[in-house]
Design a protein around this motif. Structure first.
Motif, PDB file in Angstrom:
ATOM      1  N   SER A   1     -11.010   5.893  -8.391  1.00  0.00           N
ATOM      2  CA  SER A   1     -11.252   7.329  -8.400  1.00  0.00           C
ATOM      3  C   SER A   1     -12.594   7.655  -9.047  1.00  0.00           C
ATOM      4  CB  SER A   1     -10.132   8.024  -9.164  1.00  0.00           C
ATOM      5  OG  SER A   1     -10.312   9.419  -9.122  1.00  0.00           O
TER       6      SER A   1
ATOM      7  N   THR B   1       2.345   9.275  -5.518  1.00  0.00           N
ATOM      8  CA  THR B   1       1.478   9.716  -4.432  1.00  0.00           C
ATOM      9  C   THR B   1       1.338  11.233  -4.482  1.00  0.00           C
ATOM     10  OG1 THR B   1       2.224   7.884  -3.089  1.00  0.00           O
ATOM     11  CG2 THR B   1       1.128   9.680  -1.949  1.00  0.00           C
TER      12      THR B   1
ATOM     13  N   PHE C   1       0.802  -1.211   0.000  1.00  0.00           N
ATOM     14  CA  PHE C   1       0.000   0.000   0.000  1.00  0.00           C
ATOM     15  C   PHE C   1       0.839   1.267   0.000  1.00  0.00           C
ATOM     16  CE2 PHE C   1      -3.487  -2.785   1.306  1.00  0.00           C
ATOM     17  CZ  PHE C   1      -4.409  -2.362   0.384  1.00  0.00           C
TER      18      PHE C   1
ATOM     19  N   SER D   1      -7.398   5.989   0.281  1.00  0.00           N
ATOM     20  CA  SER D   1      -6.680   6.358  -0.945  1.00  0.00           C
ATOM     21  C   SER D   1      -7.602   6.155  -2.129  1.00  0.00           C
ATOM     22  CB  SER D   1      -5.441   5.477  -1.126  1.00  0.00           C
ATOM     23  OG  SER D   1      -4.582   5.568  -0.020  1.00  0.00           O
ATOM     24  N   GLU D   2      -7.260   6.836  -3.223  1.00  0.00           N
ATOM     25  CA  GLU D   2      -7.977   6.616  -4.460  1.00  0.00           C
ATOM     26  C   GLU D   2      -6.976   6.173  -5.518  1.00  0.00           C
ATOM     27  OE1 GLU D   2      -8.293  11.344  -5.192  1.00  0.00           O
ATOM     28  OE2 GLU D   2      -9.613  10.121  -6.423  1.00  0.00           O
ATOM     29  N   ALA D   3      -7.388   5.237  -6.340  1.00  0.00           N
ATOM     30  CA  ALA D   3      -6.557   4.767  -7.448  1.00  0.00           C
ATOM     31  C   ALA D   3      -6.927   5.605  -8.658  1.00  0.00           C
ATOM     32  CB  ALA D   3      -6.785   3.293  -7.713  1.00  0.00           C
TER      33      ALA D   3
ATOM     34  N   VAL E   1      -3.546   7.502  -5.403  1.00  0.00           N
ATOM     35  CA  VAL E   1      -2.564   6.614  -6.005  1.00  0.00           C
ATOM     36  C   VAL E   1      -2.794   6.655  -7.496  1.00  0.00           C
ATOM     37  CG1 VAL E   1      -1.730   4.259  -6.128  1.00  0.00           C
ATOM     38  CG2 VAL E   1      -2.589   5.155  -3.965  1.00  0.00           C
TER      39      VAL E   1
ATOM     40  N   VAL F   1      -8.747   1.580  -0.393  1.00  0.00           N
ATOM     41  CA  VAL F   1      -8.413   2.147  -1.699  1.00  0.00           C
ATOM     42  C   VAL F   1      -9.640   1.994  -2.580  1.00  0.00           C
ATOM     43  CG1 VAL F   1      -6.875   2.062  -3.696  1.00  0.00           C
ATOM     44  CG2 VAL F   1      -5.988   1.453  -1.430  1.00  0.00           C
TER      45      VAL F   1
ATOM     46  N   SER G   1      -6.774   0.202   5.802  1.00  0.00           N
ATOM     47  CA  SER G   1      -6.460   0.845   4.529  1.00  0.00           C
ATOM     48  C   SER G   1      -7.611   0.610   3.559  1.00  0.00           C
ATOM     49  CB  SER G   1      -5.175   0.270   3.938  1.00  0.00           C
ATOM     50  OG  SER G   1      -4.090   0.504   4.809  1.00  0.00           O
TER      51      SER G   1
END
Length: 193
Positions: free
Chosen positions: A158, A36, A29, A189-191, A58, A155, A153
């Motif tokens: 987006s 980043t 991660f 987090s966003e991919a 991300v 993710v 975590s």
């Protein structure tokens, strides 16, 4: 005396496997520095980190120059790889714990502790899958969640316009209500595609 040494060795191996699982999760991660970026919504609200946990983006677009089909496949690959890495780490830890439970050389205390840890890991797995389903139901194209003893975590793919403070708040509320964790333990987090 031999019993104490065996018990210590069993605890040491269990501890080592848990450390390996945590390290694998951490290393997976952790995105390279150039990938980043600070979330735009978090720039607007600097203290949101204390309310919603850590929010980062991300960028998974480095290998997607060919078009939207490749971009979708790469996003899918990212989430599939994240789930595979999580499952591999869990399987290794569970294998060690099951060996402890079934070993005739293990003490009753070691067996009880290993059984309890297996139950905890199973609970994490169920919560992760439930949260991933809930995130998809909320409209995110894909999501992966990893729960450990001290962090969670999350993710997500987006969304259009990127991850906003409202999205982070919604995800934080969902995760804390499901797990009972403190918002400060969250890493959202966003991919990016």
């Amino acid at each position: 005396m031999v019993s104490i040494r065996k018990r210590g060795a069993v605890y040491g191996v269990i501890g080592l496997m848990l450390c390996v699982a945590v390290y694998l999760n951490w290393s997976y991660f952790q995105a390279p520095d150039e990938l980043t970026v600070a979330n735009q919504a978090m720039e607007e609200d600097n203290d949101a980190s204390s309310v919603y946990g850590e929010v980062t983006a991300v960028d998974s677009a480095d290998a997607k120059a060919g078009g939207s089909e490749e971009a979708a496949a790469s996003d899918s690959d990212y989430f599939a790889q994240a789930r595979l890495t999580r499952q591999t780490a869990r399987d290794e830890a569970l294998t060690m714990l099951r060996e402890t439970v079934s070993s005739e050389d293990s003490t009753e205390d070691a067996k009880a502790e290993a059984s309890q840890e297996i139950t905890v890991i199973a609970g994490y797995t169920v919560k992760e899958e439930r949260l991933e389903s809930q995130l998809k139901a909320k409209g995110y194209a894909d999501a992966v969640v990893y729960i450990s003893d001290d962090t969670i975590s999350v993710v997500v793919a987006s969304p259009d316009g990127g991850l906003t403070s409202a999205d982070a708040a919604s995800i934080s509320e969902m995760v804390t209500s499901e797990t009972g964790a403190k918002p400060s333990a969250l890493r959202i987090s966003e991919a990016k595609s």
